[in-house]
Write an enzyme that holds these catalytic residues in place. Structure first.
Site, PDB file in Angstrom:
ATOM      1  N   ASP A  66       0.817  -1.216   0.000  1.00  0.00           N
ATOM      2  CA  ASP A  66       0.000   0.000   0.000  1.00  0.00           C
ATOM      3  C   ASP A  66       0.847   1.260   0.000  1.00  0.00           C
ATOM      4  O   ASP A  66       2.074   1.200   0.151  1.00  0.00           O
ATOM      5  CB  ASP A  66      -0.965  -0.016   1.200  1.00  0.00           C
ATOM      6  CG  ASP A  66      -0.294  -0.487   2.485  1.00  0.00           C
ATOM      7  OD1 ASP A  66       0.941  -0.413   2.583  1.00  0.00           O
ATOM      8  OD2 ASP A  66      -1.012  -0.938   3.396  1.00  0.00           O
ATOM      9  N   ASP A 135      -7.433  -2.938  14.336  1.00  0.00           N
ATOM     10  CA  ASP A 135      -8.836  -3.104  13.925  1.00  0.00           C
ATOM     11  C   ASP A 135      -9.009  -4.288  12.964  1.00  0.00           C
ATOM     12  O   ASP A 135     -10.081  -4.472  12.401  1.00  0.00           O
ATOM     13  CB  ASP A 135      -9.377  -1.815  13.287  1.00  0.00           C
ATOM     14  CG  ASP A 135      -8.667  -1.465  11.976  1.00  0.00           C
ATOM     15  OD1 ASP A 135      -7.735  -2.195  11.568  1.00  0.00           O
ATOM     16  OD2 ASP A 135      -9.051  -0.452  11.355  1.00  0.00           O
ATOM     17  N   HIS A 137      -7.300  -4.843  10.142  1.00  0.00           N
ATOM     18  CA  HIS A 137      -7.003  -4.625   8.716  1.00  0.00           C
ATOM     19  C   HIS A 137      -5.723  -5.341   8.296  1.00  0.00           C
ATOM     20  O   HIS A 137      -4.826  -5.548   9.104  1.00  0.00           O
ATOM     21  CB  HIS A 137      -6.965  -3.131   8.365  1.00  0.00           C
ATOM     22  CG  HIS A 137      -5.781  -2.375   8.873  1.00  0.00           C
ATOM     23  ND1 HIS A 137      -5.875  -1.092   9.353  1.00  0.00           N
ATOM     24  CD2 HIS A 137      -4.471  -2.700   8.973  1.00  0.00           C
ATOM     25  CE1 HIS A 137      -4.670  -0.669   9.710  1.00  0.00           C
ATOM     26  NE2 HIS A 137      -3.803  -1.626   9.498  1.00  0.00           N
ATOM     27  N   GLU A 142      -9.553  -1.704   5.395  1.00  0.00           N
ATOM     28  CA  GLU A 142     -10.215  -1.419   6.660  1.00  0.00           C
ATOM     29  C   GLU A 142     -11.484  -2.270   6.794  1.00  0.00           C
ATOM     30  O   GLU A 142     -11.952  -2.862   5.814  1.00  0.00           O
ATOM     31  CB  GLU A 142     -10.570   0.079   6.721  1.00  0.00           C
ATOM     32  CG  GLU A 142      -9.369   1.015   6.634  1.00  0.00           C
ATOM     33  CD  GLU A 142      -8.542   1.071   7.933  1.00  0.00           C
ATOM     34  OE1 GLU A 142      -8.544   0.104   8.710  1.00  0.00           O
ATOM     35  OE2 GLU A 142      -7.893   2.109   8.153  1.00  0.00           O
TER      36      GLU A 142
END
Ligand code: PGA
Length: 259
Positions: A66, A135, A137, A142
């Site tokens: 990313d 979280d 990811h 996400e």
């Protein structure tokens, strides 16, 4: 199911994964690696740098997961800079063979498809290193990301922006948008190696490895992959229900079988 390896500390994890990468390169000198940024993969890169010696990495290529959108590639915290600093330079990789999604706003509309094409033309990723966010990811996928998603622009959650604020002078400097390989892209890699350290990752690891498949926990996509290795320290493993079984399996693993 994923193979879970519980190690003493992040250094042992780095050694284990570096050995797996070098053994891949020994059998396939033009291996394609999938690189991750963040703190978690650093012990792998450090162990690789310590071991690489005379090994020729000239044919190895790599694709990062990313990049931030709109942050100049020359910014020290762009993932282009981070990958150069932490991986390309210490390992002496050939810069032209190392790819990071293009986060420049001028070309962002075609950047996802361009990246997918480049991965395909390189023959696909052989071994993908992954961290996991608090979280759940992976990459910057996400919660809510489709399991079929490909490389595209995403909006970072406030939680991820605050997790990453430590790399910037102030939290509001963390970009709002990113371009990330999708879960579908990641699942095409031939071997996934997910690392996680520390208690702060324990819930995400347990949910990814043993929880229900859910786009709300993007890391659970690893359960759909036929060859996933999860390498965790005791703290990150602390909420795994089958931890004893994973230890037993690893202790009794045939010697000829790598991770
Ligand atoms: P970290 O990030 O390695 O810095 O904890 C992991 C991630 O967000 O994927």
């Amino acid at each position: 199911m994923a193979e879970v390896v519980i190690v003493e500390n992040s250094r042992a994890a780095g050694d284990l994964v570096a050995d797996a990468i070098l053994s891949l390169i020994a059998s396939k000198p033009d291996a394609v690696l999938g690189l991750a940024t963040g703190s978690t993969p650093l012990p792998v890169y450090e162990a690789l740098a310590a071991r690489v010696g005379d090994i020729d990495l000239g044919k190895v290529s790599a694709f990062a997961l990313d990049e931030y959108v709109g942050l100049p590639a020359s910014h020290p915290e762009s993932y282009t800079s981070v990958i150069n600093r932490e991986v390309v330079e210490p390992l002496g990789l050939v810069p032209e063979r190392i790819h990071v999604p293009n986060g420049a706003t001028e070309t962002i509309r075609s950047a996802g498809a361009d990246y997918e094409r480049a991965i395909h033309e390189a023959g696909g990723v052989d071994l993908q290193i992954l961290g996991i966010g608090s979280d759940g990811h992976i990459g910057f996928n996400e919660p809510g990301s489709s399991f079929a998603s490909l490389t595209r622009v995403k909006t970072l959650t406030e939680r991820t922006r605050s997790d990453n604020a430590r790399f910037f002078d102030s939290p509001d400097q963390v970009p709002m948008h990113c371009i990330t390989q999708g879960l579908g892209t990641i699942l095409r890699a031939r071997h996934l190696v997910l690392l996680a350290f520390g208690e702060g990752k324990a819930d995400a690891v347990a949910a990814a490895v043993e929880g229900p498949l859910s786009s709300m926990l993007p890391g659970s996509a690893i359960q759909l992959h036929p060859h996933t290795t999860v390498v965790v320290d005791e703290a990150a493993a602390s909420k795994l229900r089958l931890a004893d079984y994973y230890r037993y399996t690893f202790d009794n693993k045939p010697e000829w079988q790598g991770i």
